[in-house]
Structures are given as C-alpha cells and as structure tokens.
Scaffold this active site. Structure first.
Site, PDB file in Angstrom:
ATOM      1  N   GLY A  40       0.838  -1.195   0.000  1.00  0.00           N
ATOM      2  CA  GLY A  40       0.000   0.000   0.000  1.00  0.00           C
ATOM      3  C   GLY A  40       0.868   1.238   0.000  1.00  0.00           C
ATOM      4  N   GLY A  45       1.844   4.144   3.855  1.00  0.00           N
ATOM      5  CA  GLY A  45       2.780   3.295   3.111  1.00  0.00           C
ATOM      6  C   GLY A  45       3.892   4.084   2.442  1.00  0.00           C
ATOM      7  CG  HIS A 266     -18.716  12.597   6.413  1.00  0.00           C
ATOM      8  ND1 HIS A 266     -19.473  13.670   6.063  1.00  0.00           N
ATOM      9  CD2 HIS A 266     -17.509  13.088   6.778  1.00  0.00           C
ATOM     10  CE1 HIS A 266     -18.734  14.772   6.204  1.00  0.00           C
ATOM     11  NE2 HIS A 266     -17.552  14.439   6.639  1.00  0.00           N
ATOM     12  NE  ARG A 333     -16.590  14.079  10.213  1.00  0.00           N
ATOM     13  CZ  ARG A 333     -15.397  13.828   9.698  1.00  0.00           C
ATOM     14  NH1 ARG A 333     -14.859  12.628   9.809  1.00  0.00           N
ATOM     15  NH2 ARG A 333     -14.727  14.761   9.054  1.00  0.00           N
ATOM     16  CG  HIS A 404     -15.709   9.563   5.540  1.00  0.00           C
ATOM     17  ND1 HIS A 404     -15.312   9.813   4.249  1.00  0.00           N
ATOM     18  CD2 HIS A 404     -14.977  10.399   6.314  1.00  0.00           C
ATOM     19  CE1 HIS A 404     -14.379  10.754   4.257  1.00  0.00           C
ATOM     20  NE2 HIS A 404     -14.142  11.115   5.493  1.00  0.00           N
ATOM     21  CD  GLU A 428      -9.581   4.015   6.648  1.00  0.00           C
ATOM     22  OE1 GLU A 428      -9.094   4.682   5.721  1.00  0.00           O
ATOM     23  OE2 GLU A 428     -10.792   3.720   6.714  1.00  0.00           O
TER      24      GLU A 428
END
Lengths: 640, 255
Positions: A40, A45, A266, A333, A404, A428
């Site tokens: 990645g 990455g 979101h 949110r 999201h 993530e």
C-alpha cells in the site's frame, strides 16, 4: 492468548521519549542487510517506504493502482491536525491528545494518542520541507482553521485538497528512493497472502494484475498500509478499489482484528440517485456551518429540492436545531447522521428515494449575501451541481449519511506490530488511535505519524534481533501459499454461475448498511449474520466471472476482494453483537438514554475487542484488551 | 435514455484491437459516465461477453486514474475527469465513441487501459525536494509570500491523468512536467536543486518518447484541473537558464 499492548511505563508525556531510548538500534552499515516489504502506498505506506529507505533498509513497495500516487489518501479534503499552537489560542500537545481521546469516546489507548499528538508537529515541518503547498497568510506564515467542531484552530490545509498534497509529498519522497534504488516499486500488483516462516512474517504472495502472474516475495518484515474496509458496505466514500484483502488474509494467518464494528458514517454526502450508484461523494462538513438541516414536519413523498420553497416555515422541522439547541447543525458526525436516518425512517425523507434531508443555505444567503457564500463554498456548490444537476444557490442541497472511515483494523501494539511477529499495520489499516470515533483532520495525521515518525524507530527494535539471512521463496511455506492463492482464483473463474460480482457485493452492502450501520440492535444483527452467510454460500456457487486468471481480469480482482468482504462482514456483525453499548460511531439501540441518546457503558466495555480467527466456518474468539485511563476522566458526551 | 456506444476493444498489448458497437437502452441522465459503463458491463457479463476494461478508482475526480477519450476529447465534453462526467451531458439516442489515450508513450494494456508509468519515471527523475525524514526546520521558518504559495499550489494540483498528452497532437507531456517543475521553482524549498531538477525531468521526458510542444494549448483546454500553460513558459525559462548556467558548468570553470 495474552494481549500485550507494550505501552511504556511512566508519565504520559515521557512514555514515547523513554521508549525511543529503550528501543534497540540497527547499525547503519547493517540496515542494508534487511529487506522490508510495504504493502500500500497511501500516506502511511509511502511515508514509511521513503523513511525506511532513507535510513538504509531495502524496501519493496506494492500498490494495486497503476501508480502509487493514486492511493485513496489522495481524496481527503479537509486538513491535518497538529498541535503547533501557531494561533496562540491555547492549543497544546496535551489538548490535542485530550480532544482525540474524548472524541474517540474513550475507546483508544492514552499512550498511543499522546504519541500521535506529540509527533503531529513534526509532520507539518516535514511536509513543508518537502514543498507541500499548505495555505498561507499574507505574512507568508502557515494558515490554520478550526475543523470539525474543535475549539482551537489547529488544522493545516491545502484548499480542499489536503490529502492530495500530502500524498504527493510522500510520493515524491518515495520517488527519490526509487531513483536511488532503495525502494523497488511494484505497480498494479495486489497482495494475496502473507507468508509465515517459523512463526514470523517473512514475505507475501502477490498477483501481477496485468499478467495474472502469482509471485512470492521474501523480506525480514512486512508492513500492511492498506487502508480501511468501508467498501464492505458496497456504497461508501472509499475508492472503488479500496479493499480489506491484505488485512483479512493477515487476520487468517494469525493477526487479531481490532474493533471491526467501529465505522464512521459521514453526515454530508450526496444521496444515492438510483440502482446504478457505484460510490458516494462526500461534501465537506464545513457546509454545516451555514446550511440548516431540515425535512417537512409531515411526509411529502418524492419532494424535490426545487419545490422545497413551497413548504412554509411552520411546516418545516429543523430537527438538529430542535433536538440540540446549543450545538444545532454542528453536532458531531455520528449524531447528525443518526438523526437524518431517524427522520427518513419516519417517512419524512425527501427526494426521489426518500433517503435524503435538505441542507438549506437560503437563510445564510439572505444574511450574508450570495457573494460571501460563494467565496466560502463556491467549489463545493459547483461540485454538487455537477453531480446532481441541481443549483444549491436556488434550491436546498439534498444530503444523506455515507460510510466514510473505519476505525477498526488489525490489532497492533504500541510498536504497530500485529500479533504476528514481524507483521506491522499502519494508518487506517490498524485499529489504534481513533477509538470508537475519529475526529475530522485526524486520519491524515495518523497515517503520516505511523509512517514518518513511529515505524522508523520501532521496526529497528525488531530487526535488531533478526538474523540477516534471507528466506528463500523456494521454502514450502511460500510454495503452499502460492498454491492456495492460485487455487482460489481458479475456483472463482470456474464457478461460471449467473450473478455478477457487483450483484453480490450490493446485497452484502445492503445487509451491512441496514443492520450494522448507523444504529444496531440485537435482532437486526442476528438477521444480518444469517443473510451474510447465505449470500456468501450462494456467491461460491453462483458468481459469474468471465475471462481467465492469467490475464488482466477486473471482475476476478473484484470477486477476490468481495469474497473477503463477506467474511469480514460477518465478523463486524459478531463484534457489534458483543458490544452491547453505544459508543462513538457505534450506536446500539438497547443502550440509549431516556431521550434516545447514546449511552456508553464503561464498566463493561472499556476494552478493545480483538478477534482471533480459528479456521473456516469456526466462530472467532474474542480477546479483550482492557483500556486503562490514568490521565483523563471518562465523561458522557452531551450536545444538548 | 438510449445510447449507442462505439468502444475500442483490445485483448492485450499485442492484439491489434478495433471498435465494437453496443446498444445501451437503460441509461439514466443521473448516472456518471463510468456508472453507465458499469451497467453496460453487467449486461455484457450476463450475455457471456467479456466486460469492457477501463481504469478508475476514486470516482471523485482526484486520483487521476480514470481516462477515456470520449467523442474525440480526453475526459469527454466537459473540462473535468471522466468519473465526474454525467450522462445528462449527452443526448438521448446519441452515438458515443470511446477510445483509450492515444500516445506512443502510453501503450494500451487492454481495451481502454493504458500504461502511464512513464509519468512515474519522470517524477522519479527529479520531482522531489531531497530532504530526509526528520531534521527539518520548523514549518514557519520558511515564510512564503501568499501569492507565490497560491501559484505553486495551482501547479501542484495536477492529478497525473495524462489528458494533456492525449489532447496534444504531438503527444507532448510538457504540461505535466511543467506543473511539477513550476511548483518547486516557485517555492524556496525547491531552489537548491532547481537546475538539476528541470534538466533531469526534461531528459526523462524525452527518453520516454513524448513529443515536443508547439503551443497549441490543447493541453490547457482539456486539463481537468485547469493547469495553466504559463507553467510551460516557466518550464522553458527554467530549462534554458539551467542549461546555460548549471552548477556543473560553473564548478568546471565555465568550460
């Protein structure tokens, strides 16, 4: 299995400094003897590949796109937080730490989050030195804005394209190392498996997406920087190619999966326009600063934006302002998203599908003039008009929540190592820093923190204890993994059923969205589990993929990813079932206050869920990492 | 709406390729162009025909992965990326011709997919500031006039899609190269390597076989991010200045 987070002892503010001192170092002349595999090339990455190559390690980097610059970090709009306190408004490392822990609804580790806040300031310095063109004031210094309800202005930005500029910065640093011969880049190459030799991650299996060739790569450590898994919902703001395959295959090889059910939804996305919808587009949440969210008090099926003006003021329900008088349209949110869903569930949604609410700028335009609104949101209004064909200066926008970001991911310790020695997860792809809810402008910060400033230190500690010898890809562990990956692809192309991959993916997404999305309950989750199992069963009997495995075959690529999403989806449901509390973006209907707000349960659930794979069709086993709070006091969020 | 699609089909790099015509009866004006192709592909798969391969990823106009030469224009009739183009930009009953980018330096891989790795190699030749991670000054120790920062930003928004090359009758990559050269030529961080950078990137651009610039400005007209040809003028200035006064030349005593 005992989960050891390896959080260093000592006072919070000294943990990282002390830890860095205690980590073993690899002699500069010996670094070139170690090969590091980076999967990645997004923010995490690319920054890791560049930084490790600069230190002297030999790096092999992989991305499935045609160029590392395409990774989905590029789409982040808003900005990146850093505790620089350039604005003299009371920000500090401790405040950024505190806001992030609280924003995550007390489901993240204090030690990790404090380190994140500490290195945030270095990230900005690094990016500026690379030539990232952040927004500036007339005096030539960097501009900041307040973002996502923060009370200090700590967000650095590059118009609405912060992710793009940061990624291109990391991409350029990596390009320099590619030119130096320290990074070998493999484009259009997807990881299919991780290879474990003597209990340690020693390589990966990849597929060349152009030729279909399956290959083995060996190294001394493997870094998964492969992003989130929002596409399990089919529709999300993620790129079409974003997938969980690398993380999932690692999970099946022994890496525990942390908090899989923590998803961020979101509130301000452009609604679905029909069955053809392939992805959702985010509109910056800054729009809620001036837009008022409403639906009619009574149902008006199919109400169009251009007819909204016909609904008199007395017939409108500004539901966020009504329920949350002090925060109004600026509630976080998850609260905004849940309330939009609620009014749509009541049948009061607008637009052709009834799955939308209005975001109305008419009062703001009256108050400030069209020019002011255009200066603030012109590009967003244009983008909206381009996609929907409606003019938001004349009629309200229609918005609806969309998936999201996923806070969950591979479980990692303080060194970013998974439960498999030598296998790391960054950005993530790991679960670590955002708890149950990620704050705006924190994703870019975490991706770059992991890649530029954490892994270059922590990986040395591991490699220092490793022999230099390379592992041959002729070893049976590699051969077996190649055979398994090949068999799986051949199985897929030979099913020759009746339904397309997308049809299965949509069914999966619908079940996830309906039962494991914005709000969940036990009965719904149990239904979802059954549905996912039957979709998965049918998939392996009835999917139709044309073409072969030894050529460029995008349907095969998709099928291979969707098959993993199905297994992950079931684990997300299990995790949501086991977490019988509401926290952050996870709203469990059985755990609500009398007026229907989220109720956290710290006594029973102040832990990280870490799931262990036990074999095909075996229930996964839940391990708990208790969260210890020594510095902050746990409070309930309230936006009334 | 109904549309007729004339699409370039090519099995692989060595296949000769050719156009094939398809009828699509159930397009909707609200579909994006790529969603329309998704619908076509679903129909093809159901009929047992191989789907049309095309590059795409973010579908929000920023990753630069989508391409397509639509009715003779890169990214189609609007100045945006193909993923942001919607079917309402076409007429009911229209015939739409879809081809891959056409350039020697962008060989076709399959159907509408081309190999743009030449762009990466140009960036690798010099599209960076040589700083290692850590050991950099505080961000605010490098003040940059807002106007200069904004101009650098405008150049830096290039998404590397290759529309400029596809639009150019010479298949020149000058707009792409000039965007990166400009960003760093404008910023103080880029100054120390200013001369080598432009020389190396231009040399790589030539080695990749891209054509020359003859100032037709087709690139600017088709660039989805509105990158200005002013950057090409700046690239030319930077290049001539570098060649005429490179540090190697100075160090060598002007010989």
């Amino acid at each position: 299995m005992k989960l050891d987070s390896k959080i260093p002892e000592g006072p919070l503010a000294e943990k990282w400094t002390k830890h860095k001192f205690n980590l073993k170092l690899v002699n500069p002349a010996n670094k070139r003897k170690y090969d590091v595999i980076v999967v990645g090339t997004g923010l995490a990455g690319a920054s890791a590949a560049a930084s490790l190559a600069e230190l002297g390690y030999d790096v092999k980097a992989f991305c499935f796109q045609d160029s590392p610059r395409r990774a989905h970090s590029i789409a982040a709009q808003g900005g990146i937080n850093a505790a620089k306190n350039y604005q003299n408004d009371g920000d500090s490392v401790y405040r950024l730490f505190y806001d992030t822990i609280k924003g995550g609804d007390y489901r993240a580790r204090e030690g990790n989050v404090h380190r994140l806040a500490e290195v945030s300031v270095n990230i900005i310095d690094q990016c500026v030195a690379q030539g990232v063109p952040f927004a500036r004031e007339y005096g030539g210094l960097l501009a900041n804005r307040s973002f996502g309800g923060a009370q200090v202005s700590r967000t650095f930005y590059a118009r609405g394209q912060t992710g793009q500029q940061l990624l291109l910065g990391a991409y350029s640093a990596m390009n320099r190392q590619i030119a130096n011969g320290k990074v070998k880049m493999y484009n259009r190459t997807e990881m299919l498996d991780v290879v474990i030799v003597d209990g340690k991650a020693r390589g990966i299996i990849t597929r060349d997406l152009v030729t279909g060739k399956i290959e083995a790569h060996s190294g001394h450590a493997v870094l998964l920087c492969t992003g989130g898994y929002g596409n399990v919902f089919y529709l999300s703001t993620n790129a079409k190619g974003s997938n969980v395959t690398a993380a999932w295959r690692a999970h099946k090889k022994g890496a525990l999966f942390g908090n899989p059910c923590y998803t961020q939804i979101h509130p301000t996305c452009i609604p679905v326009s029909g069955d053809h919808q392939s992805k959702l587009t985010l509109m910056s949440e800054s729009l809620r600063n001036d837009g008022r969210v409403w639906v009619p008090k009574t149902a008006h099926p199919g109400l169009k934006a251009k007819d909204a003006a016909n609904i008199p003021e007395s017939e409108r329900d500004y539901f966020l302002e009504r329920r949350y008088p002090s925060f109004g349209n600026l509630v976080p949110r998850d609260v905004a998203s849940r309330n939009a869903k609620m009014v749509c569930d009541e049948g009061r949604g607008v637009g052709a599908t009834g799955l939308a609410v209005f975001l109305d700028f008419s009062d703001a335009i009256k108050r400030d003039g069209k020019k002011t609104i255009e200066a603030k949101y012109g590009n967003l209004f244009d983008m909206y008009q381009q996609i929907t064909g409606d003019n938001p200066y004349e009629a309200p926008m229609m918005i609806f929540p969309a998936v999201h970001y996923t806070m969950g991911g591979l479980w990692v310790d303080y060194n970013l190592m998974t439960t498999v020695p030598g296998l790391y997860a960054l950005g993530e792809a790991n679960f670590s820093d955002h708890g149950a809810n990620r704050l705006g402008a924190s994703a870019l910060m975490q991706g770059l923190a992991d890649g530029y400033f954490v892994i270059p230190y922590t990986i040395g500690d591991y490699l220092a204890g490793m022999p230099y010898e390379k592992v041959s890809t002729d070893k049976p562990e590699f051969k077996e993994a190649i055979e398994q990956a090949t068999n799986r692809l051949n199985t897929l192309v030979n099913i020759n059923g009746n339904k397309t991959v997308d049809e299965f993916h949509r069914e999966l997404g619908l079940a996830m969205w309906e039962y494991c999305g914005m709000s969940r309950n036990e009965a719904g989750l149990k239904t979802a589990k059954q549905k996912i199992q039957s979709i998965r069963e049918e998939f392996w009997k009835n999917v139709k993929i044309l073409g072969g495995a030894n050529e460029l075959n995008m349907e095969l690529e998709k099928a291979n990813r969707v098959a993993d999403f199905m297994e992950l989806g079931e684990l997300m449901v299990d995790d949501a079932l086991s977490r019988a509390e509401s926290c952050g973006g996870h709203f469990r209907e059985e755990s609500a206050t009398e007026d229907g707000e989220a109720k956290r349960n710290d006594e029973q659930f102040a832990y990280v869920s870490a799931w262990e794979y036990k074999g095909d069709n075996q229930p996964e086993v839940l391990h708990k990492e208790e969260l210890v709070f020594e510095n902050v006091k746990l409070t309930q969020r309230s936006y009334k | 709406m109904k549309v007729t699609l004339k699409i370039w089909r090519q099995k692989n790099a060595s296949d000769k390729g050719g156009f094939k015509t398809y009828q699509l009866d159930h397009a909707s004006p609200d579909m994006s162009f790529l969603e329309m192709l998704d619908v076509l592909n679903t129909e093809l798969i159901k009929k047992g025909e191989e789907p049309v391969h095309f590059d795409h990823d973010c579908r929000e106009g920023i990753c630069g992965m989508c391409s397509l030469y639509i009715n003779g224009r890169p990214h189609g009739p609007l100045q945006t990326t193909t993923c942001q183009l919607h079917m309402r930009s076409f007429k009911d009953g229209e015939t739409i011709t879809i081809e891959p980018w056409r350039a020697k330096s962008f060989p076709v891989i399959k159907d509408l997919i081309v190999d743009r790795s030449a762009f990466d190699r140009i960036q690798q030749a010099g599209g960076y500031v040589s700083v290692n991670t850590g050991g950099v000054p505080d961000a605010n120790e490098i003040p940059i006039p807002k106007k200069i920062a904004d101009e650098a930003f405008d150049a830096a928004t290039c998404i590397g899609c290759g529309a400029c090359v596809a639009a150019c009758k010479n298949a020149s990559a000058m707009l792409f190269v000039s965007a990166k050269v400009s960003q760093f030529a404008l910023l103080p961080q880029g100054k120390p390597e200013r001369k080598e950078r432009v020389e190396k990137m231009v040399a790589q651009m030539d080695a990749e076989g891209f054509g020359s610039c003859t100032n037709t400005k087709a690139c600017e007209a088709e660039c989805p991010k509105g990158i200005s040809v002013t950057n090409i003028a700046r690239l030319n200035r930077e290049y001539y200045a570098a060649v005429a006064s490179s540090y190697e030349w100075q160090v060598g005593g002007g010989e």
